[in-house]
Design an enzyme around this catalytic site. Sequence first.
Site, mmCIF file in Angstrom:
data_model
loop_
_atom_site.group_PDB
_atom_site.id
_atom_site.type_symbol
_atom_site.label_atom_id
_atom_site.label_comp_id
_atom_site.label_asym_id
_atom_site.label_seq_id
_atom_site.Cartn_x
_atom_site.Cartn_y
_atom_site.Cartn_z
ATOM 1 N N GLY A 51 110.228 84.536 59.599
ATOM 2 C CA GLY A 51 110.277 83.179 59.054
ATOM 3 C C GLY A 51 109.036 82.923 58.224
ATOM 4 O O GLY A 51 108.520 83.828 57.567
ATOM 5 N N VAL A 90 96.699 79.168 69.195
ATOM 6 C CA VAL A 90 95.959 77.900 69.259
ATOM 7 C C VAL A 90 95.209 77.676 67.952
ATOM 8 O O VAL A 90 94.441 78.529 67.516
ATOM 9 C CB VAL A 90 94.940 77.894 70.424
ATOM 10 C CG1 VAL A 90 94.169 76.579 70.454
ATOM 11 C CG2 VAL A 90 95.636 78.128 71.750
ATOM 12 N N GLU A 122 108.419 67.758 61.954
ATOM 13 C CA GLU A 122 109.800 68.224 61.984
ATOM 14 C C GLU A 122 110.766 67.051 62.074
ATOM 15 O O GLU A 122 110.362 65.919 62.358
ATOM 16 C CB GLU A 122 109.976 69.163 63.175
ATOM 17 C CG GLU A 122 108.949 70.284 63.123
ATOM 18 C CD GLU A 122 109.295 71.450 64.010
ATOM 19 O OE1 GLU A 122 110.488 71.748 64.190
ATOM 20 O OE2 GLU A 122 108.362 72.088 64.506
ATOM 21 N N LYS A 150 98.535 74.038 73.955
ATOM 22 C CA LYS A 150 97.278 74.620 73.472
ATOM 23 C C LYS A 150 96.126 74.299 74.424
ATOM 24 O O LYS A 150 95.233 75.119 74.632
ATOM 25 C CB LYS A 150 96.995 74.108 72.067
ATOM 26 C CG LYS A 150 98.046 74.599 71.054
ATOM 27 C CD LYS A 150 97.998 73.823 69.753
ATOM 28 C CE LYS A 150 99.038 74.338 68.756
ATOM 29 N NZ LYS A 150 99.193 73.414 67.609
ATOM 30 N N GLY A 171 100.392 76.304 59.411
ATOM 31 C CA GLY A 171 100.742 76.710 58.055
ATOM 32 C C GLY A 171 100.877 78.211 57.955
ATOM 33 O O GLY A 171 100.344 78.964 58.767
#
Lengths: 433, 433
Positions: free
Chosen positions: A13, A132, A190, A205, A302
Amino acid sequence: MNNIIKVGLLGCGTVGTGVLKVLSQNMDEITPRVGAKLVVSHVLVRNLDKKREYADAVKFTDNINDILEDPEIKIVIELLGGLHPAREYMIQAMQAGKNIVTANKDVVAQFGKDMFDTAEANNVDFMFEASVAGGIPIITPLKQCLTANKITEVIGIVNGTTNYMLTKMSEENASYDAVLKDAQEKGYAEADPTADVEGLDAARKTAILASIAFNNRVSLNKVSTEGITHITPQDIAYAKELGYTIKLLSIAREDEKGIDVRVHPALLPQNHPLAFVRNEFNAIFVRGNVVGDTMFYGKGAGQLPTASAVVADVIDVARDIVKNRYGRIRCTCYEHKKFCPIEKTTSSYYVRLLVDDQPGVLGAIAMAFGETGVSLSSVIQKRKVNKAAEIVAITHKVEEAKIRKAEELLNKLPAVDKICNVIRVQDTDEQEG
Amino acid sequence: MNNIIKVGLLGCGTVGTGVLKVLSQNMDEITPRVGAKLVVSHVLVRNLDKKREYADAVKFTDNINDILEDPEIKIVIELLGGLHPAREYMIQAMQAGKNIVTANKDVVAQFGKDMFDTAEANNVDFMFEASVAGGIPIITPLKQCLTANKITEVIGIVNGTTNYMLTKMSEENASYDAVLKDAQEKGYAEADPTADVEGLDAARKTAILASIAFNNRVSLNKVSTEGITHITPQDIAYAKELGYTIKLLSIAREDEKGIDVRVHPALLPQNHPLAFVRNEFNAIFVRGNVVGDTMFYGKGAGQLPTASAVVADVIDVARDIVKNRYGRIRCTCYEHKKFCPIEKTTSSYYVRLLVDDQPGVLGAIAMAFGETGVSLSSVIQKRKVNKAAEIVAITHKVEEAKIRKAEELLNKLPAVDKICNVIRVQDTDEQEG
């Protein structure tokens, strides 16, 4: 450089494509750093028909066994996300003698112990820097660079979506709904933003960071979690007036009461190093008993920032492979410490409430706080809202249990229309020398 | 834990005592992290009669051979400072098969290659995290965590003394002389502050950082160096008005013109992550072509922060010793890149000058800049100084050679009384995605 190290990639992806891109575009930088050429030989995908970039020499497959059974593949990068089948594939790959590099915070937070046990049993590495805070080096600093310290506090802004939203709310005076829509349009949030805005992503995290910082397994259910959905522009404006900025914080502390792990919005003093972290940036503030205060800052998500951490882990493992060394990075959770329940944690609190606009109300409120042992550092009457008066109170440091008791009492007061918000204040304690 | 790793310590001043303190006070944390007990068995000192803390079980000696010839000592910590005999002792220790951990920026900056060659020839480690920015992890992040990147820029505030002074000048409007005196009284500046205020200390650290970031040996004489002695409260005030803060920056950049390394004061935009670094804190901003912008922040000097870095390196080496692995960390300077001479570097500039207070002067000045190809982004007439008018000009980005030419021309203009100051402006470039 004749030496080639073959890598298998699970998932292609956004981040997977980023990894292929980095390995291809920065190959001239990376090869001498490793002392061998890294070659992604196989990529596991669901859809074999899709056209992929940076993948000329790659064999795409939808069969995990093509990777598990290839003895030449020494490193498997797992970027499938989610718990299953990521967990099973990683275990099988380690059992087949392959080192693992993953960005999967779900598996690390939930099955970290299994992963490390399997890695140790098979003498391979299990690496997860990318799980993380994306591109920010934080796992290696904690495991390697700050090892002289007893870590007492790790406070992070580890969710870019909510930090982007809170920054916009603060700087543009926008409403929660408006910034959520904006974040969704920009691809920061999202369609279903629950995991971000309810703090669940940050909680995972936090569990990982705390486990490493305190050398003690911290499972997800230990992390007390609260999101940002109740934060209003009004709270942000009042916080600003009082010298604070509101951030969603990941907090992991350890003191004589035990390990205290939580995710919640908090008022942070404007001169705290984390207060300057804007938009989608992340940062992690670490306090050690030797080094004092440190901070690690960068992009927490990102395609490329995450790929940066993934590929760095791959290089780290590959350097050991070149020298015929295996299993350098081990689980560091060998302690069995107690936890501090959330009711026993202490904090200052910001309390915003609507009360009847009549004489003596401030006194009645102060008395209700006082009865439960909550002492106030300030009470300010703000604007009028219809016929009610809006009050903002800041408490001194107090146990969470007492503030909950105070809330109960306030709710029963006839003069109190509504407790609009209760938000913790993250004080900047003086560090010890 | 039966396993003991013996350590020799050269020098027992502030940091040396800090190392003994950390190893003693945090022993319960450190031992399980290493998998062995670290014991400082010998300390080299000049004065054997002096009473020392945290050193009950330590043998003090004034004879280096007691350490060099003890086969049980596997790690030597060098904290003598200065070039000699630190360099010779480290080489001899490596030849005797001992791993080195040092905080000595002078030796690393000047004899780094010798050190690494000797380490490699003797299959030992040479570690120097503490030589740059004290407690802040930066060597390991560059050598290990950001290896997926082509690093394009490393910009640091790496000298705590000058950052403390500039912060005071900025926040309290104090003069250079007053803040220097204050820094000396507080122990932040030495009696002879030359190395700090003239940028020499920062230059050494810049050479080290650039060498690692660009995989290319950068010797000290390549670092163009300018200190802060000419910075006045007036410059700081004007900078603030224009949205900048003045910092002493360590700059290492690489582009198609080559490696560009320099230390100088600069106007930094107030929203740059480094602008928030106050007082004696340090921070290093790293830009990579994959990770984007990252920053590492903390205390760059002092007994315990420096000891934190030293002991972390010792732990790193000791973990390898436990596993019978040697020589993991190698020299990474295998490139031979060209350098960009300072005249060819580009920057915006802040120019403050005193001119005759008469019509047409602004025009004459703008023309002088124009003739040398320097285009101005703004020219502002500020206060009057006696009969002269003070002008502040900010240029667009221009080659250093041209600004020097412009200075010459301006100096010849009858209307120009004096060029008070020329300071570079560190623009925040948009990073590439």
